[in-house]
Design an enzyme around this catalytic site. Structure first.
Site, PDB file in Angstrom:
ATOM      1  N   GLY A 189       7.178 -17.421 -35.764  1.00 12.50           N
ATOM      2  CA  GLY A 189       7.529 -16.206 -36.496  1.00 12.50           C
ATOM      3  C   GLY A 189       9.017 -15.904 -36.417  1.00 12.50           C
ATOM      4  O   GLY A 189       9.540 -15.636 -35.337  1.00 12.50           O
ATOM      5  N   ASP A 320       2.528   3.605 -35.724  1.00 11.37           N
ATOM      6  CA  ASP A 320       2.173   2.230 -36.101  1.00 11.37           C
ATOM      7  C   ASP A 320       0.749   2.110 -36.628  1.00 11.37           C
ATOM      8  O   ASP A 320       0.428   1.124 -37.300  1.00 11.37           O
ATOM      9  CB  ASP A 320       2.298   1.296 -34.878  1.00 11.37           C
ATOM     10  CG  ASP A 320       3.719   0.821 -34.641  1.00 11.37           C
ATOM     11  OD1 ASP A 320       4.647   1.375 -35.260  1.00 11.37           O
ATOM     12  OD2 ASP A 320       3.904  -0.108 -33.827  1.00 11.37           O
ATOM     13  N   HIS A 452      40.709   5.719 -39.398  1.00  8.20           N
ATOM     14  CA  HIS A 452      41.278   4.370 -39.388  1.00  8.20           C
ATOM     15  C   HIS A 452      41.844   4.075 -38.006  1.00  8.20           C
ATOM     16  O   HIS A 452      42.493   4.939 -37.433  1.00  8.20           O
ATOM     17  CB  HIS A 452      42.397   4.274 -40.428  1.00  8.20           C
ATOM     18  CG  HIS A 452      43.098   2.944 -40.404  1.00  8.20           C
ATOM     19  ND1 HIS A 452      42.521   1.817 -40.935  1.00  8.20           N
ATOM     20  CD2 HIS A 452      44.302   2.583 -39.890  1.00  8.20           C
ATOM     21  CE1 HIS A 452      43.351   0.793 -40.766  1.00  8.20           C
ATOM     22  NE2 HIS A 452      44.439   1.230 -40.132  1.00  8.20           N
TER      23      HIS A 452
HETATM   24  P1  FAD Z   1       2.871   2.790 -29.417  1.00  9.75           P
HETATM   25  O1  FAD Z   1       4.283   2.781 -28.986  1.00  9.75           O
HETATM   26  O2  FAD Z   1       2.151   1.500 -29.504  1.00  9.75           O
HETATM   27  O3  FAD Z   1       2.112   3.787 -28.433  1.00  9.75           O
HETATM   28  C1  FAD Z   1       0.755   4.042 -28.506  1.00  9.75           C
HETATM   29  C2  FAD Z   1       0.283   4.518 -27.139  1.00  9.75           C
HETATM   30  O4  FAD Z   1      -1.054   4.968 -27.251  1.00  9.75           O
HETATM   31  C3  FAD Z   1       0.267   3.425 -26.093  1.00  9.75           C
HETATM   32  O5  FAD Z   1       0.725   3.934 -24.862  1.00  9.75           O
HETATM   33  C4  FAD Z   1      -1.205   3.033 -26.011  1.00  9.75           C
HETATM   34  O6  FAD Z   1      -1.563   2.469 -24.758  1.00  9.75           O
HETATM   35  C5  FAD Z   1      -1.844   4.399 -26.227  1.00  9.75           C
HETATM   36  N1  FAD Z   1      -3.226   4.371 -26.707  1.00  9.75           N
HETATM   37  C6  FAD Z   1      -3.763   3.631 -27.701  1.00  9.75           C
HETATM   38  N2  FAD Z   1      -5.060   3.948 -27.886  1.00  9.75           N
HETATM   39  C7  FAD Z   1      -5.348   4.918 -26.984  1.00  9.75           C
HETATM   40  C8  FAD Z   1      -6.511   5.651 -26.677  1.00  9.75           C
HETATM   41  N3  FAD Z   1      -7.640   5.478 -27.352  1.00  9.75           N
HETATM   42  N4  FAD Z   1      -6.455   6.551 -25.678  1.00  9.75           N
HETATM   43  C9  FAD Z   1      -5.293   6.752 -24.987  1.00  9.75           C
HETATM   44  N5  FAD Z   1      -4.171   6.093 -25.239  1.00  9.75           N
HETATM   45  C10 FAD Z   1      -4.184   5.188 -26.232  1.00  9.75           C
HETATM   46  N6  FAD Z   1      10.892  -0.264 -33.211  1.00  9.75           N
HETATM   47  C11 FAD Z   1      12.075   0.290 -33.510  1.00  9.75           C
HETATM   48  O7  FAD Z   1      12.120   1.266 -34.265  1.00  9.75           O
HETATM   49  N7  FAD Z   1      13.229  -0.202 -32.980  1.00  9.75           N
HETATM   50  C12 FAD Z   1      13.240  -1.269 -32.156  1.00  9.75           C
HETATM   51  O8  FAD Z   1      14.305  -1.694 -31.697  1.00  9.75           O
HETATM   52  C13 FAD Z   1      12.001  -1.874 -31.828  1.00  9.75           C
HETATM   53  N8  FAD Z   1      11.960  -2.939 -31.002  1.00  9.75           N
HETATM   54  C14 FAD Z   1      10.733  -3.483 -30.661  1.00  9.75           C
HETATM   55  C15 FAD Z   1      10.724  -4.595 -29.834  1.00  9.75           C
HETATM   56  C16 FAD Z   1       9.519  -5.175 -29.482  1.00  9.75           C
HETATM   57  C17 FAD Z   1       9.511  -6.372 -28.565  1.00  9.75           C
HETATM   58  C18 FAD Z   1       8.308  -4.614 -29.971  1.00  9.75           C
HETATM   59  C19 FAD Z   1       6.978  -5.193 -29.560  1.00  9.75           C
HETATM   60  C20 FAD Z   1       8.313  -3.521 -30.812  1.00  9.75           C
HETATM   61  C21 FAD Z   1       9.533  -2.954 -31.185  1.00  9.75           C
HETATM   62  N9  FAD Z   1       9.611  -1.875 -32.055  1.00  9.75           N
HETATM   63  C22 FAD Z   1      10.820  -1.318 -32.377  1.00  9.75           C
HETATM   64  C23 FAD Z   1       8.400  -1.273 -32.641  1.00  9.75           C
HETATM   65  C24 FAD Z   1       8.022   0.000 -31.848  1.00  9.75           C
HETATM   66  O9  FAD Z   1       7.785  -0.347 -30.504  1.00  9.75           O
HETATM   67  C25 FAD Z   1       6.787   0.640 -32.459  1.00  9.75           C
HETATM   68  O10 FAD Z   1       7.008   0.883 -33.833  1.00  9.75           O
HETATM   69  C26 FAD Z   1       6.487   1.954 -31.765  1.00  9.75           C
HETATM   70  O11 FAD Z   1       6.267   1.765 -30.385  1.00  9.75           O
HETATM   71  C27 FAD Z   1       5.249   2.609 -32.385  1.00  9.75           C
HETATM   72  O12 FAD Z   1       5.045   3.841 -31.781  1.00  9.75           O
HETATM   73  P2  FAD Z   1       3.587   4.492 -31.687  1.00  9.75           P
HETATM   74  O13 FAD Z   1       3.759   5.743 -30.912  1.00  9.75           O
HETATM   75  O14 FAD Z   1       2.976   4.550 -33.018  1.00  9.75           O
HETATM   76  O15 FAD Z   1       2.706   3.468 -30.846  1.00  9.75           O
HETATM   77  P1  NAD Z   2       7.302  -9.422 -38.396  1.00 15.09           P
HETATM   78  O1  NAD Z   2       6.319  -9.019 -39.406  1.00 15.09           O
HETATM   79  O2  NAD Z   2       8.674  -8.854 -38.428  1.00 15.09           O
HETATM   80  O3  NAD Z   2       7.502 -11.005 -38.425  1.00 15.09           O
HETATM   81  C1  NAD Z   2       6.438 -11.902 -38.264  1.00 15.09           C
HETATM   82  C2  NAD Z   2       6.848 -13.226 -38.874  1.00 15.09           C
HETATM   83  O4  NAD Z   2       5.897 -14.197 -38.491  1.00 15.09           O
HETATM   84  C3  NAD Z   2       6.873 -13.188 -40.399  1.00 15.09           C
HETATM   85  O5  NAD Z   2       8.094 -13.713 -40.862  1.00 15.09           O
HETATM   86  C4  NAD Z   2       5.688 -14.056 -40.790  1.00 15.09           C
HETATM   87  O6  NAD Z   2       5.889 -14.740 -42.007  1.00 15.09           O
HETATM   88  C5  NAD Z   2       5.613 -15.019 -39.619  1.00 15.09           C
HETATM   89  N1  NAD Z   2       4.289 -15.607 -39.400  1.00 15.09           N
HETATM   90  C6  NAD Z   2       3.089 -14.991 -39.445  1.00 15.09           C
HETATM   91  N2  NAD Z   2       2.104 -15.875 -39.150  1.00 15.09           N
HETATM   92  C7  NAD Z   2       2.707 -17.070 -38.904  1.00 15.09           C
HETATM   93  C8  NAD Z   2       2.229 -18.361 -38.540  1.00 15.09           C
HETATM   94  N3  NAD Z   2       0.941 -18.602 -38.347  1.00 15.09           N
HETATM   95  N4  NAD Z   2       3.130 -19.357 -38.382  1.00 15.09           N
HETATM   96  C9  NAD Z   2       4.455 -19.122 -38.554  1.00 15.09           C
HETATM   97  N5  NAD Z   2       4.956 -17.919 -38.910  1.00 15.09           N
HETATM   98  C10 NAD Z   2       4.096 -16.904 -39.066  1.00 15.09           C
HETATM   99  O7  NAD Z   2       6.592  -9.147 -36.987  1.00 15.09           O
HETATM  100  P2  NAD Z   2       7.151  -9.205 -35.509  1.00 15.09           P
HETATM  101  O8  NAD Z   2       8.470  -9.885 -35.452  1.00 15.09           O
HETATM  102  O9  NAD Z   2       6.019  -9.707 -34.691  1.00 15.09           O
HETATM  103  O10 NAD Z   2       7.363  -7.674 -35.207  1.00 15.09           O
HETATM  104  C11 NAD Z   2       6.253  -6.761 -35.243  1.00 15.09           C
HETATM  105  C12 NAD Z   2       6.679  -5.396 -35.619  1.00 15.09           C
HETATM  106  O11 NAD Z   2       7.489  -4.817 -34.608  1.00 15.09           O
HETATM  107  C13 NAD Z   2       7.471  -5.394 -36.910  1.00 15.09           C
HETATM  108  O12 NAD Z   2       6.768  -4.615 -37.846  1.00 15.09           O
HETATM  109  C14 NAD Z   2       8.758  -4.727 -36.582  1.00 15.09           C
HETATM  110  O13 NAD Z   2       9.060  -3.705 -37.473  1.00 15.09           O
HETATM  111  C15 NAD Z   2       8.578  -4.141 -35.194  1.00 15.09           C
HETATM  112  N6  NAD Z   2       9.803  -4.432 -34.454  1.00 15.09           N
HETATM  113  C16 NAD Z   2      10.939  -3.785 -34.825  1.00 15.09           C
HETATM  114  C17 NAD Z   2      12.127  -4.074 -34.211  1.00 15.09           C
HETATM  115  C18 NAD Z   2      13.359  -3.372 -34.658  1.00 15.09           C
HETATM  116  O14 NAD Z   2      13.251  -2.356 -35.325  1.00 15.09           O
HETATM  117  N7  NAD Z   2      14.534  -3.853 -34.317  1.00 15.09           N
HETATM  118  C19 NAD Z   2      12.180  -5.028 -33.207  1.00 15.09           C
HETATM  119  C20 NAD Z   2      11.013  -5.693 -32.875  1.00 15.09           C
HETATM  120  C21 NAD Z   2       9.830  -5.372 -33.499  1.00 15.09           C
END
Ligand code: FAD
Ligand code: NAD
Length: 478
Positions: A189, A320, A452
């Site tokens: 990915g 999300d 600037h």
């Molecule tokens: P989550 O952050 O997933 O939180 C949901 C919470 O609810 C969790 O604590 C979960 O355990 C809890 N929960 C779920 N079901 C239940 C239940 N039934 N009872 C009690 N608790 C429950 N986004 C950005 O905007 N900028 C970034 O730089 C960025 N970097 C990322 C990097 C990585 C590696 C990853 C994986 C994601 C990144 N994201 C980034 C995406 C971002 O993390 C998510 O969009 C964001 O966390 C979503 O927020 P949320 O509150 O909807 O859900």
């Molecule tokens: P993504 O949707 O950004 O990328 C997944 C990639 O995997 C796509 O390009 C897709 O074509 C590829 N893919 C899917 N199945 C595949 C397969 N079988 N073989 C090869 N390629 C395949 O998802 P992500 O990078 O996992 O991130 C998940 C979410 O977390 C995203 O929605 C993103 O918005 C969020 N996130 C955001 C940030 C940020 O805002 N900087 C950072 C990290 C994650």
């Protein structure tokens, strides 16, 4: 008896922000969250804080400093002998940041009066949430509220050909905690996670191969920016293979052997680690009773309208787990909106101006429509762009890669999209979002004074270039 005005399920960025805003508005609020850290203690902040935005940015910052110290400082005339890497210290720093911010959210809850309940929440009926300890479904407790906000977030998507074993094959959470730098690292990915975590480990010394199924690179970004990003990241040494179909991934002798097919045929390569980063899935299963009336679509997202209302009395869903980009700031704004609507105010989210940022180096950032979207929609537009190569500040910083592009409506001049690749674009994009939120025209931006020398001047010059009047570069005749 109804005890709370609002119960929020989930304390990620969407849920904790919703809970804080509810409490600020005088609503008696509880937030139920099941995240536990390594010590089995409640760790508020969800994916973003525990295994997402924050730890990934901590490692991106550390790895950039390491790579800069190793090679990037020479051009400034600074020589550093014998740069060393202490990965354990780097990881400990990242863990400390996470834990301090976990405590920060707990402190915010305390200061504004949100009741924090650790456990798994299940919506039994429109006013009752059953909370269990999440492990063996025991110690059940029923709590009631007039309103419910569902914010359960998402988890990494899995693929059967590469099952995560948390040793050689990991998801994004595992990839934030390697205890040594893999010599050879494969990533499935080339999305946001693949590029950010690929950059971290490449900077720390890994040979990184990214296998992307699609032929197109970053299709959600403006095509010109995607092309520039691909060229730059490949030049840095990320081996990005587009149109790569992964056939299997098997562990053998503490290594992982990955078979894939590209237009050059089938190949099998061996890696120390494989990261699966193929998107995320909403956590909508086992969250509410089947007869609740709540609907989940084919991808698992909870159905909501533009106000995050589920259509079921007093139940909202945010973050999300609902439609739209999976971004922390989008979830946070939805949390504020839901809270304000519950409090009788008119909350709103402008889905047209959600900023997207990819924290590679250079950073990639955009808001609004891409050129390809405008073309498809048949909207006539004007375009102006400015390369960082022509920016005095970018030159001084040694950060001349990339450009800023402004797209404006051909008739009204209203800014429809801004696209950037370059240093600090994660900060610059905020200026574009403010402009678009206030309905600015490119003329408005052209008439605005920018300090600037700053990188922001590239945004000013791109707006000037929309009408062929950039100052610090020759304008193309239009
Ligand atoms: P989550 O952050 O997933 O939180 C949901 C919470 O609810 C969790 O604590 C979960 O355990 C809890 N929960 C779920 N079901 C239940 C239940 N039934 N009872 C009690 N608790 C429950 N986004 C950005 O905007 N900028 C970034 O730089 C960025 N970097 C990322 C990097 C990585 C590696 C990853 C994986 C994601 C990144 N994201 C980034 C995406 C971002 O993390 C998510 O969009 C964001 O966390 C979503 O927020 P949320 O509150 O909807 O859900
Ligand atoms: P993504 O949707 O950004 O990328 C997944 C990639 O995997 C796509 O390009 C897709 O074509 C590829 N893919 C899917 N199945 C595949 C397969 N079988 N073989 C090869 N390629 C395949 O998802 P992500 O990078 O996992 O991130 C998940 C979410 O977390 C995203 O929605 C993103 O918005 C969020 N996130 C955001 C940030 C940020 O805002 N900087 C950072 C990290 C994650």
């Amino acid at each position: 008896m109804i005890k709370y005005d609002v119960i929020v399920i989930g304390a990620g960025p969407a849920g904790y922000v919703a809970a804080i805003r509810c409490a600020q508005l005088g609503l008696k609020t509880a937030c139920v969250d099941d995240w536990l850290n390594d010590k089995q203690q409640s760790a508020l902040g969800g994916t973003c804080l525990n295994v997402g935005c924050i730890p990934s940015k901590a490692l991106l910052e550390s790895s950039e400093k390491y790579a800069d110290t190793k090679t990037g400082l020479e051009k400034h005339g600074i020589g550093v002998d014998n740069t060393t890497l202490n990965l354990a210290t780097m990881m400990a720093r990242k863990n400390k940041i996470v834990s301090e911010l976990n405590q920060g959210v707990a402190g915010l809850f305390k200061s504004c009066g949100v009741t924090s309940i650790s456990g798994r929440g299940f919506l039994k009926n429109k006013n009752t949430v059953e909370v269990s300890d999440g492990k063996n479904n025991s110690n059940k407790l029923n709590i009631n509220a007039k309103n419910i906000i569902l914010a359960p977030g998402s988890k990494p998507a899995e693929i059967s050909i590469a099952p995560v074993n948390n040793k050689t094959i990991v998801d994004s959470a595992g990839a934030l905690s390697f205890n040594e730098v893999p010599k050879r690292l494969a990533i499935i990915g080339a999305g946001v996670i693949g590029l950010e975590l690929g950059s971290v480990w490449h900077r720390l010394g890994a040979e990184v191969v990214i296998l992307e199924a699609m032929e197109e690179f970053l299709p959600m970004a403006d095509n010109q920016i995607s092309r520039e990003a691909l060229r730059t990241l490949k030049k840095q040494g990320l081996n990005i293979k587009l149109g790569a179909k992964v056939l299997s991934a098997k562990e053998s002798d503490e290594l992982v052997s990955v078979a894939f097919e590209t237009n050059k045929g089938k190949q099998t390569e061996t890696f120390d680690k494989l990261i699966v980063a193929v998107g995320r899935k909403p956590n909508s299963a086992n969250l509410f009773n089947q007869d609740s009336g709540l609907k989940i679509n084919a991808q698992g997202f909870i159905d909501v309208d533009e106000h995050c209302y589920t259509g079921q009395e007093n139940i909202y869903a945010i973050g999300d787990a609902v439609r739209g980009p999976m971004l922390a700031h989008k979830g946070m704004e939805e949390g504020v909106m839901a809270a304000e609507i519950i409090a009788g105010q008119s909350g709103r989210v402008n889905y047209e101006t959600i900023p997207s940022v990819i924290y590679t180096h250079p950073e990639i950032a955009w808001a609004g429509k891409t050129e390809q979207q405008l073309k498809t929609a048949g909207i006539e537009y004007k375009s102006g762009s400015f390369p960082f190569l022509a920016s005095g500040r970018a030159k001084a910083a040694g950060e001349t890669g990339g450009l800023v592009k402004v797209l404006a409506d051909a008739k009204t001049d209203r800014v429809l999209g801004v696209h950037m690749i370059g240093a600090r674009c994660s900060e610059l994009i905020g200026q574009a979002v403010i402009a678009m939120e206030f309905g600015a025209s490119s003329e408005d931006l052209a008439m605005t004074m920018f300090a600037h020398p700053t990188l922001s001047e590239a945004f000013h010059e791109a707006a000037l270039a929309v009408d062929n009047r950039a100052i610090h570069m020759p304008n193309s005749k239009k």
